[in-house]
Design an enzyme around this catalytic site. Sequence first.
Site, PDB file in Angstrom:
ATOM      1  N   LYS A  33      -3.199  -8.784  -7.379  1.00 52.33           N
ATOM      2  CA  LYS A  33      -3.853  -8.766  -6.062  1.00 52.33           C
ATOM      3  C   LYS A  33      -3.498  -7.420  -5.452  1.00 52.33           C
ATOM      4  O   LYS A  33      -2.345  -7.151  -5.136  1.00 52.33           O
ATOM      5  CB  LYS A  33      -3.330  -9.938  -5.231  1.00 52.33           C
ATOM      6  CG  LYS A  33      -4.059 -10.159  -3.942  1.00 52.33           C
ATOM      7  CD  LYS A  33      -3.473  -9.333  -2.849  1.00 52.33           C
ATOM      8  CE  LYS A  33      -4.290  -9.311  -1.611  1.00 52.33           C
ATOM      9  NZ  LYS A  33      -4.246  -8.012  -0.964  1.00 52.33           N
ATOM     10  N   GLU A  44      10.722  -8.323  -4.164  1.00 51.51           N
ATOM     11  CA  GLU A  44      11.164  -6.991  -3.726  1.00 51.51           C
ATOM     12  C   GLU A  44      10.703  -6.863  -2.277  1.00 51.51           C
ATOM     13  O   GLU A  44       9.525  -6.624  -2.024  1.00 51.51           O
ATOM     14  CB  GLU A  44      10.515  -5.895  -4.578  1.00 51.51           C
ATOM     15  CG  GLU A  44      10.763  -6.003  -6.073  1.00 51.51           C
ATOM     16  CD  GLU A  44      12.165  -5.589  -6.483  1.00 51.51           C
ATOM     17  OE1 GLU A  44      12.929  -5.118  -5.632  1.00 51.51           O
ATOM     18  OE2 GLU A  44      12.501  -5.770  -7.671  1.00 51.51           O
ATOM     19  N   SER A  47      -4.884  -4.263   0.351  1.00 53.21           N
ATOM     20  CA  SER A  47      -6.197  -4.123   1.007  1.00 53.21           C
ATOM     21  C   SER A  47      -6.407  -2.719   1.568  1.00 53.21           C
ATOM     22  O   SER A  47      -7.524  -2.212   1.603  1.00 53.21           O
ATOM     23  CB  SER A  47      -6.326  -5.123   2.157  1.00 53.21           C
ATOM     24  OG  SER A  47      -6.156  -6.417   1.654  1.00 53.21           O
ATOM     25  N   GLU A  62      13.162  -3.141  10.174  1.00 51.68           N
ATOM     26  CA  GLU A  62      12.571  -2.073   9.363  1.00 51.68           C
ATOM     27  C   GLU A  62      11.440  -1.409  10.168  1.00 51.68           C
ATOM     28  O   GLU A  62      10.474  -2.063  10.538  1.00 51.68           O
ATOM     29  CB  GLU A  62      11.995  -2.709   8.099  1.00 51.68           C
ATOM     30  CG  GLU A  62      11.441  -1.729   7.114  1.00 51.68           C
ATOM     31  CD  GLU A  62      10.862  -2.433   5.890  1.00 51.68           C
ATOM     32  OE1 GLU A  62      10.161  -3.446   6.044  1.00 51.68           O
ATOM     33  OE2 GLU A  62      11.112  -1.941   4.783  1.00 51.68           O
ATOM     34  N   SER A 117       6.697  -7.393   2.600  1.00 50.15           N
ATOM     35  CA  SER A 117       7.633  -7.627   3.699  1.00 50.15           C
ATOM     36  C   SER A 117       8.415  -8.923   3.474  1.00 50.15           C
ATOM     37  O   SER A 117       7.970  -9.820   2.751  1.00 50.15           O
ATOM     38  CB  SER A 117       6.850  -7.723   5.004  1.00 50.15           C
ATOM     39  OG  SER A 117       5.943  -8.803   4.922  1.00 50.15           O
ATOM     40  N   TRP A 124       0.794  -1.226   0.000  1.00 49.47           N
ATOM     41  CA  TRP A 124       0.000   0.000   0.000  1.00 49.47           C
ATOM     42  C   TRP A 124       0.831   1.283   0.000  1.00 49.47           C
ATOM     43  O   TRP A 124       0.279   2.365  -0.096  1.00 49.47           O
ATOM     44  CB  TRP A 124      -0.884   0.028   1.262  1.00 49.47           C
ATOM     45  CG  TRP A 124      -0.102  -0.349   2.500  1.00 49.47           C
ATOM     46  CD1 TRP A 124      -0.032  -1.597   3.051  1.00 49.47           C
ATOM     47  CD2 TRP A 124       0.761   0.480   3.276  1.00 49.47           C
ATOM     48  NE1 TRP A 124       0.828  -1.588   4.134  1.00 49.47           N
ATOM     49  CE2 TRP A 124       1.326  -0.323   4.291  1.00 49.47           C
ATOM     50  CE3 TRP A 124       1.125   1.831   3.226  1.00 49.47           C
ATOM     51  CZ2 TRP A 124       2.233   0.172   5.238  1.00 49.47           C
ATOM     52  CZ3 TRP A 124       2.028   2.323   4.169  1.00 49.47           C
ATOM     53  CH2 TRP A 124       2.564   1.491   5.152  1.00 49.47           C
ATOM     54  N   ASN A 125       2.157   1.181   0.180  1.00 48.00           N
ATOM     55  CA  ASN A 125       2.909   2.432   0.384  1.00 48.00           C
ATOM     56  C   ASN A 125       3.035   3.248  -0.908  1.00 48.00           C
ATOM     57  O   ASN A 125       3.000   4.466  -0.877  1.00 48.00           O
ATOM     58  CB  ASN A 125       4.276   2.168   1.026  1.00 48.00           C
ATOM     59  CG  ASN A 125       5.145   1.239   0.225  1.00 48.00           C
ATOM     60  OD1 ASN A 125       4.656   0.355  -0.472  1.00 48.00           O
ATOM     61  ND2 ASN A 125       6.437   1.421   0.310  1.00 48.00           N
ATOM     62  N   CYS A 148      10.322   1.416   1.140  1.00 41.98           N
ATOM     63  CA  CYS A 148      11.294   0.328   1.350  1.00 41.98           C
ATOM     64  C   CYS A 148      12.707   0.900   1.363  1.00 41.98           C
ATOM     65  O   CYS A 148      13.585   0.355   2.020  1.00 41.98           O
ATOM     66  CB  CYS A 148      11.133  -0.727   0.278  1.00 41.98           C
ATOM     67  SG  CYS A 148      11.135  -0.039  -1.372  1.00 41.98           S
TER      68      CYS A 148
HETATM   69  P1  NAD Z   1       2.976  -7.306   3.384  1.00 38.75           P
HETATM   70  O1  NAD Z   1       4.076  -8.281   3.109  1.00 38.75           O
HETATM   71  O2  NAD Z   1       2.208  -7.459   4.636  1.00 38.75           O
HETATM   72  O3  NAD Z   1       1.902  -7.329   2.190  1.00 38.75           O
HETATM   73  C1  NAD Z   1       2.271  -7.193   0.837  1.00 38.75           C
HETATM   74  C2  NAD Z   1       1.185  -7.801  -0.049  1.00 38.75           C
HETATM   75  O4  NAD Z   1       1.136  -9.213   0.171  1.00 38.75           O
HETATM   76  C3  NAD Z   1      -0.223  -7.276   0.257  1.00 38.75           C
HETATM   77  O5  NAD Z   1      -0.930  -7.086  -0.954  1.00 38.75           O
HETATM   78  C4  NAD Z   1      -0.838  -8.403   1.053  1.00 38.75           C
HETATM   79  O6  NAD Z   1      -2.234  -8.464   0.958  1.00 38.75           O
HETATM   80  C5  NAD Z   1      -0.206  -9.630   0.397  1.00 38.75           C
HETATM   81  N1  NAD Z   1      -0.208 -10.849   1.226  1.00 38.75           N
HETATM   82  C6  NAD Z   1      -0.407 -10.958   2.552  1.00 38.75           C
HETATM   83  N2  NAD Z   1      -0.318 -12.254   2.932  1.00 38.75           N
HETATM   84  C7  NAD Z   1      -0.030 -12.959   1.832  1.00 38.75           C
HETATM   85  C8  NAD Z   1       0.220 -14.349   1.571  1.00 38.75           C
HETATM   86  N3  NAD Z   1       0.196 -15.268   2.535  1.00 38.75           N
HETATM   87  N4  NAD Z   1       0.501 -14.726   0.313  1.00 38.75           N
HETATM   88  C9  NAD Z   1       0.563 -13.820  -0.679  1.00 38.75           C
HETATM   89  N5  NAD Z   1       0.328 -12.506  -0.498  1.00 38.75           N
HETATM   90  C10 NAD Z   1       0.048 -12.072   0.740  1.00 38.75           C
HETATM   91  O7  NAD Z   1       3.653  -5.884   3.266  1.00 38.75           O
HETATM   92  P2  NAD Z   1       3.037  -4.471   3.673  1.00 38.75           P
HETATM   93  O8  NAD Z   1       3.145  -4.294   5.123  1.00 38.75           O
HETATM   94  O9  NAD Z   1       1.729  -4.299   3.012  1.00 38.75           O
HETATM   95  O10 NAD Z   1       4.097  -3.491   2.925  1.00 38.75           O
HETATM   96  C11 NAD Z   1       5.240  -3.029   3.514  1.00 38.75           C
HETATM   97  C12 NAD Z   1       6.447  -3.898   3.158  1.00 38.75           C
HETATM   98  O11 NAD Z   1       6.678  -3.867   1.757  1.00 38.75           O
HETATM   99  C13 NAD Z   1       7.718  -3.370   3.795  1.00 38.75           C
HETATM  100  O12 NAD Z   1       8.458  -4.439   4.326  1.00 38.75           O
HETATM  101  C14 NAD Z   1       8.460  -2.732   2.630  1.00 38.75           C
HETATM  102  O13 NAD Z   1       9.850  -2.657   2.769  1.00 38.75           O
HETATM  103  C15 NAD Z   1       8.062  -3.626   1.515  1.00 38.75           C
HETATM  104  N6  NAD Z   1       8.300  -2.952   0.232  1.00 38.75           N
HETATM  105  C16 NAD Z   1       9.358  -3.345  -0.547  1.00 38.75           C
HETATM  106  C17 NAD Z   1       9.626  -2.691  -1.750  1.00 38.75           C
HETATM  107  C18 NAD Z   1      10.787  -3.082  -2.626  1.00 38.75           C
HETATM  108  O14 NAD Z   1      10.824  -2.638  -3.750  1.00 38.75           O
HETATM  109  N7  NAD Z   1      11.721  -3.886  -2.164  1.00 38.75           N
HETATM  110  C19 NAD Z   1       8.804  -1.637  -2.145  1.00 38.75           C
HETATM  111  C20 NAD Z   1       7.744  -1.255  -1.324  1.00 38.75           C
HETATM  112  C21 NAD Z   1       7.504  -1.928  -0.140  1.00 38.75           C
END
Ligand code: NAD
Length: 481
Positions: A174, A249, A177, A384, A228, A150-151, A283
């Site tokens: 996907k 990522e 949310s 983080e 994450s 979502w960021n 990130c």
């Molecule tokens: P998250 O991992 O909780 O969720 C990411 C996505 O995965 C969401 O759409 C979520 O609904 C989905 N998801 C949740 N459970 C799942 C499962 N079991 N199987 C498949 N998909 C599932 O992350 P967040 O808290 O929404 O976002 C923040 C994180 O994203 C931070 O750790 C940040 O560093 C990372 N991020 C990384 C980059 C990059 O380019 N490396 C860029 C932006 C954000």
Amino acid sequence: MMIREKMLIGGNWVDAGDREVLEVVNPATEEVFAVCPKATRDDVEAAINAANEAFPSWSNLTPFKRGEYLRKASEIVRSRSRDIAEMMTMEQGKPLKEAEGEVIKGADILRYYAEEGERVYGRIIPNAEANTESRVIYQPIGVAAAISPWNYPIELLAWKVGGALASGCTIVAKLPSETPLSPLAFIRCLIDAGVPAGVVNALVGSGAVIGPMLLESPIVKKVAFTGSTAVGKDVLKNSADTLKRTSMELGGSLPMVVCKDCDMEAAVAGAVRRSFRNMGQICIAINRIYVDEAVYEEFLERFREAAEKLTIGNGLTKECDLGPMCTRSGVEKAIEHIEDAVKKGAKVVCGGKRPEGEEYRKGYFFEPTILRDVNHSMLVMTEETFGPVVGVMPFKDIDEAIALANDSVYGLAAIVYTNSLSLAERLAREIDAGNVAINNVDAGVINAPYGGWKDSGFGHEHGPEGLYEYLNIKHVRVRYL
Ligand code: NAD
């Protein structure tokens, strides 16, 4: 008035019907202002099948024809940038100007991949035998799944949609949310540009339900995940049975190294921008700053002054630098990291609390926070935070700075400020990260590869590398008779 959004399956916009709904909260007011249908298992299956059915004709179009659709969609996104940005500010919290910048970046990404798709050349390799040659050709991998957070609700999706569609893949996305509305509006631009039914599908709902279904499906050949590290590891495990191509990522803990010979003004401006922009929910936000002990106090003082000048507010109604955080749990994590650091001896230089005043009575607002006297026993320096909190500590020499920067499970990006060419070169080589920015804080540019090392993942987005993630390599050996 409550907004009722729909999701997209096989060219049809599907409303909630008797499905459960997902509520979208405005983080500046804590009010629910929109609902979206939550995808059921049947919806996920229908989206995968629609993408599969659309694949043969989409992959057989020339890259030029696919590029036409993407260019047209890019123009439509640009023309709707203000409306889509307003939606993003309401669901994510970032100020309107930042949101509009992100929407326009989404348009640029589609245009870039429209063009990059025309540059997938292959190669011819001479053979030892006469009249014989090897050809290397690239073919789209098939149905791709995109899972993003979502960021940066549009940018992170656009990297995936752009690469997939330009290469000839179809996609099931996907959506996050917390912020499904602006990505849905972005996808609507692709449909309005004439992208055929089933080529793009967009699902909203629980990651824990939709994610595993996408990952376990033998029809889906590739998953592009941004999120994450913990969820990324699950994604990888769930992709194992079908041996899916994956790009990951993941999270980061970004070090900034400030050398004593640097342009201090530029370093302070960079530190403020990259520590606090988007409320640190990036990130590649700066988490830890290592400053040469000779300039430690000067840096801290100037950094504090600049951070205290940042303005905070509801970015929809007020021109400001920072909005609220996106979620209440984000604020709680930031507070946990600050309390942990203070308990272990850190001092709060500024921030550390909710801003005062009537306009901040509701909403997930928090002041940009600088901690000093930190060390690597503290969460803020090792995990983080994903919030507007940064720890600053001094180093004695460059060996120590490199050791501190590399003392992390993460390796997404690093930032260095120095005026010495040889120091810049050494730091760029010796810091273990997929991206190093020197005398700037923008490690991600659209036509250069962006990806992480170590627990920050693998694979790339941006650049031609971001396109090749969606292509299979085929070796064709020809004998001319
Ligand atoms: P998250 O991992 O909780 O969720 C990411 C996505 O995965 C969401 O759409 C979520 O609904 C989905 N998801 C949740 N459970 C799942 C499962 N079991 N199987 C498949 N998909 C599932 O992350 P967040 O808290 O929404 O976002 C923040 C994180 O994203 C931070 O750790 C940040 O560093 C990372 N991020 C990384 C980059 C990059 O380019 N490396 C860029 C932006 C954000």
